[in-house]
Design a protein around this motif. Structure first.
Motif, PDB file in Angstrom:
ATOM      1  N   ARG A 172      13.381   8.306 -40.201  1.00  0.00           N
ATOM      2  CA  ARG A 172      14.163   9.230 -41.018  1.00  0.00           C
ATOM      3  C   ARG A 172      13.351  10.478 -41.362  1.00  0.00           C
ATOM      4  NH1 ARG A 172      18.546   9.466 -44.421  1.00  0.00           N
ATOM      5  NH2 ARG A 172      18.259  10.730 -46.294  1.00  0.00           N
ATOM      6  N   ASN A 173      12.079  10.279 -41.646  1.00  0.00           N
ATOM      7  CA  ASN A 173      11.218  11.415 -41.964  1.00  0.00           C
ATOM      8  C   ASN A 173      11.085  12.356 -40.776  1.00  0.00           C
ATOM      9  OD1 ASN A 173       9.313  13.002 -43.458  1.00  0.00           O
ATOM     10  ND2 ASN A 173       7.665  11.955 -42.368  1.00  0.00           N
ATOM     11  N   MET A 174      11.004  11.797 -39.573  1.00  0.00           N
ATOM     12  CA  MET A 174      10.820  12.634 -38.383  1.00  0.00           C
ATOM     13  C   MET A 174      12.085  13.378 -37.994  1.00  0.00           C
ATOM     14  SD  MET A 174       8.323  10.593 -35.724  1.00  0.00           S
ATOM     15  CE  MET A 174       9.221   9.044 -35.777  1.00  0.00           C
ATOM     16  N   PHE A 175      13.210  12.665 -37.914  1.00  0.00           N
ATOM     17  CA  PHE A 175      14.404  13.249 -37.297  1.00  0.00           C
ATOM     18  C   PHE A 175      15.453  13.745 -38.304  1.00  0.00           C
ATOM     19  CE2 PHE A 175      12.675  10.500 -33.972  1.00  0.00           C
ATOM     20  CZ  PHE A 175      12.651  11.394 -32.914  1.00  0.00           C
ATOM     21  N   VAL A 176      15.470  13.206 -39.498  1.00  0.00           N
ATOM     22  CA  VAL A 176      16.465  13.636 -40.488  1.00  0.00           C
ATOM     23  C   VAL A 176      15.873  14.658 -41.449  1.00  0.00           C
ATOM     24  CG1 VAL A 176      18.050  12.880 -42.297  1.00  0.00           C
ATOM     25  CG2 VAL A 176      17.657  11.415 -40.302  1.00  0.00           C
ATOM     26  N   GLN A 177      14.660  14.388 -41.923  1.00  0.00           N
ATOM     27  CA  GLN A 177      14.026  15.286 -42.883  1.00  0.00           C
ATOM     28  C   GLN A 177      13.173  16.374 -42.239  1.00  0.00           C
ATOM     29  OE1 GLN A 177      14.876  15.068 -45.968  1.00  0.00           O
ATOM     30  NE2 GLN A 177      15.967  13.114 -45.807  1.00  0.00           N
ATOM     31  N   ALA A 178      13.004  16.335 -40.904  1.00  0.00           N
ATOM     32  CA  ALA A 178      12.187  17.327 -40.189  1.00  0.00           C
ATOM     33  C   ALA A 178      10.792  17.397 -40.774  1.00  0.00           C
ATOM     34  CB  ALA A 178      12.862  18.701 -40.224  1.00  0.00           C
ATOM     35  N   GLY A 179      10.156  16.229 -40.912  1.00  0.00           N
ATOM     36  CA  GLY A 179       8.855  16.171 -41.553  1.00  0.00           C
ATOM     37  C   GLY A 179       7.691  16.614 -40.695  1.00  0.00           C
ATOM     38  N   TYR A 180       7.894  16.771 -39.377  1.00  0.00           N
ATOM     39  CA  TYR A 180       6.779  17.118 -38.503  1.00  0.00           C
ATOM     40  C   TYR A 180       6.956  18.473 -37.818  1.00  0.00           C
ATOM     41  CZ  TYR A 180       4.892  12.386 -38.896  1.00  0.00           C
ATOM     42  OH  TYR A 180       4.343  11.220 -39.374  1.00  0.00           O
ATOM     43  N   ASN A 181       8.174  18.807 -37.468  1.00  0.00           N
ATOM     44  CA  ASN A 181       8.404  20.054 -36.729  1.00  0.00           C
ATOM     45  C   ASN A 181       9.633  20.763 -37.291  1.00  0.00           C
ATOM     46  OD1 ASN A 181       6.465  19.869 -34.225  1.00  0.00           O
ATOM     47  ND2 ASN A 181       7.423  17.849 -34.398  1.00  0.00           N
ATOM     48  N   GLY A 182       9.538  22.100 -37.346  1.00  0.00           N
ATOM     49  CA  GLY A 182      10.686  22.902 -37.758  1.00  0.00           C
ATOM     50  C   GLY A 182      11.027  22.756 -39.225  1.00  0.00           C
ATOM     51  N   ARG A 183      12.071  23.477 -39.630  1.00  0.00           N
ATOM     52  CA  ARG A 183      12.530  23.454 -41.018  1.00  0.00           C
ATOM     53  C   ARG A 183      13.993  23.045 -41.155  1.00  0.00           C
ATOM     54  NH1 ARG A 183       9.938  29.072 -43.526  1.00  0.00           N
ATOM     55  NH2 ARG A 183       7.733  28.535 -43.132  1.00  0.00           N
ATOM     56  N   MET A 184      14.679  22.943 -40.031  1.00  0.00           N
ATOM     57  CA  MET A 184      16.102  22.613 -40.062  1.00  0.00           C
ATOM     58  C   MET A 184      16.293  21.106 -40.193  1.00  0.00           C
ATOM     59  SD  MET A 184      19.378  23.270 -39.865  1.00  0.00           S
ATOM     60  CE  MET A 184      19.465  24.993 -39.371  1.00  0.00           C
ATOM     61  N   ARG A 185      16.676  20.659 -41.380  1.00  0.00           N
ATOM     62  CA  ARG A 185      16.978  19.247 -41.563  1.00  0.00           C
ATOM     63  C   ARG A 185      18.281  18.897 -40.840  1.00  0.00           C
ATOM     64  NH1 ARG A 185      15.592  17.449 -47.781  1.00  0.00           N
ATOM     65  NH2 ARG A 185      13.406  18.153 -47.804  1.00  0.00           N
ATOM     66  N   PHE A 186      18.361  17.654 -40.401  1.00  0.00           N
ATOM     67  CA  PHE A 186      19.548  17.235 -39.665  1.00  0.00           C
ATOM     68  C   PHE A 186      20.800  17.354 -40.526  1.00  0.00           C
ATOM     69  CE2 PHE A 186      22.409  13.759 -38.233  1.00  0.00           C
ATOM     70  CZ  PHE A 186      22.715  14.280 -36.991  1.00  0.00           C
ATOM     71  N   THR A 187      20.676  17.082 -41.806  1.00  0.00           N
ATOM     72  CA  THR A 187      21.825  17.130 -42.706  1.00  0.00           C
ATOM     73  C   THR A 187      22.264  18.556 -43.009  1.00  0.00           C
ATOM     74  OG1 THR A 187      20.295  16.966 -44.575  1.00  0.00           O
ATOM     75  CG2 THR A 187      21.299  14.921 -43.787  1.00  0.00           C
TER      76      THR A 187
END
Length: 301
Positions: A74-89
């Motif tokens: 969830r941190n990687m793909f939903v919250q964009a914790g590693y790359n970019g600033r665009m959260r999935f939500t």
């Protein structure tokens, strides 16, 4: 019950007259209480069985590592914790979808370096994700569901205002034919070769052929088939695929849903995660809050 039996024995031994109405009423009340008590005991037993089954389903064989793996995904793909600033939500439309794909999803899916900063040499590629502990199994893919053209009627009073009618998604109105590049009708005398990339993304696949099942989103029940776009085995190849899809309007006004599907494996805890991210597009051009499903599970003993 014992009192009733005593009364019967006494009456039988002494050959007394039949029981009075008061005695019958007392015996009747005792019997009713016994029946009610039996029902209560049965309900308690069934409730305990139900409670045990519920606890077994919820907590039986439940690995504590599942929580941590789900949190990391969830941190990687939903919250964009590693790359970019665009959260999935925060995806609000087609432009946001491609922004998320190119700046968050693909860079997070492929990590080209190790913990010490050394590059992951081609040929020794481990397909590790951004957290360096999970590995991509196979390749990720996009699965699109879209509707047919001209399946709804425009009111006469609005014909002068618009010539395009965009209907909401339904399985019965889903587009299920093959297209040429750019969603153009196929020339029957020169059909595209769907066995090679990138033309394969314009071919429709049924749910049976890809072993997929319907999924209930926020807006509709989506079929398990669709148009598939497989990403590459490297970030460069995946970005080229994404750029091709974007330039050729693979996601357009007739797109109603895009599933981003992939599977990862964590060797440290011997656990897989079957994942998909769902973006729904409304016919009015708006959006719904994207959905995600991250399901950690163990396949090996």
């Amino acid at each position: 019950m014992a009192q009733l039996q005593d009364l019967k024995d006494e009456a039988s031994s002494k050959r007394l007259a039949p029981l009075s109405s008061e005695e019958l009423q007392e015996a009747r009340e005792i019997r009713i209480k016994e029946i009610k008590m039996g029902k209560i005991i049965r309900e308690i037993i069934f409730y305990l069985i139900f409670l045990n089954l519920t606890m077994l389903i919820c907590f039986g064989e439940h690995d504590p590592d599942i929580f941590h793996m789900h949190k990391s995904m969830r941190n990687m793909f939903v919250q964009a914790g590693y790359n970019g600033r665009m959260r999935f939500t925060k995806i609000h439309g087609r432009e946001d979808f491609w922004n998320y794909t190119e700046n968050v999803f693909i860079p997070t899916m492929y990590s080209n370096s190790w913990y010490n900063g050394e590059p992951d040499i081609p040929g020794r590629t481990e397909h590790s994700l951004a957290d360096k502990s999970m590995h991509l199994v196979g390749t990720a893919r996009f699965r699109q569901l879209r509707i047919k053209h001209d399946i709804c009627a425009i009111p006469e009073t609005m014909i002068n205002k618009t010539q395009d009618c965009r209907a909401p998604y339904s399985i019965t109105d889903e587009e299920d034919v093959d297209f040429d590049e750019g969603w153009k009708a196929v020339n029957q005398s020169a059909k595209p070769n769907y066995k090679v990339q990138p033309l394969a993304v314009w071919k429709y696949h049924s749910w049976y052929n890809i072993s997929s099942f319907p999924y209930l989103g926020k807006h509709a029940l989506y079929n398990g088939g669709g148009y598939l776009a497989d990403l590459g085995i490297s970030p460069e190849e995946s970005l080229r695929v994404a750029a091709y899809l974007r330039e050729n309007m693979w996601v357009d006004q007739y797109t109603r849903a895009v599933f981003m599907e992939f599977v990862v494996y964590n060797a440290n805890i011997n656990m897989y995660t079957t994942s998909f991210l769902l973006v729904e597009f409304l016919p009015q051009g708006g959006h719904l809050r994207p959905l995600h499903s991250l399901l950690p599970h163990q396949r090996d003993p």
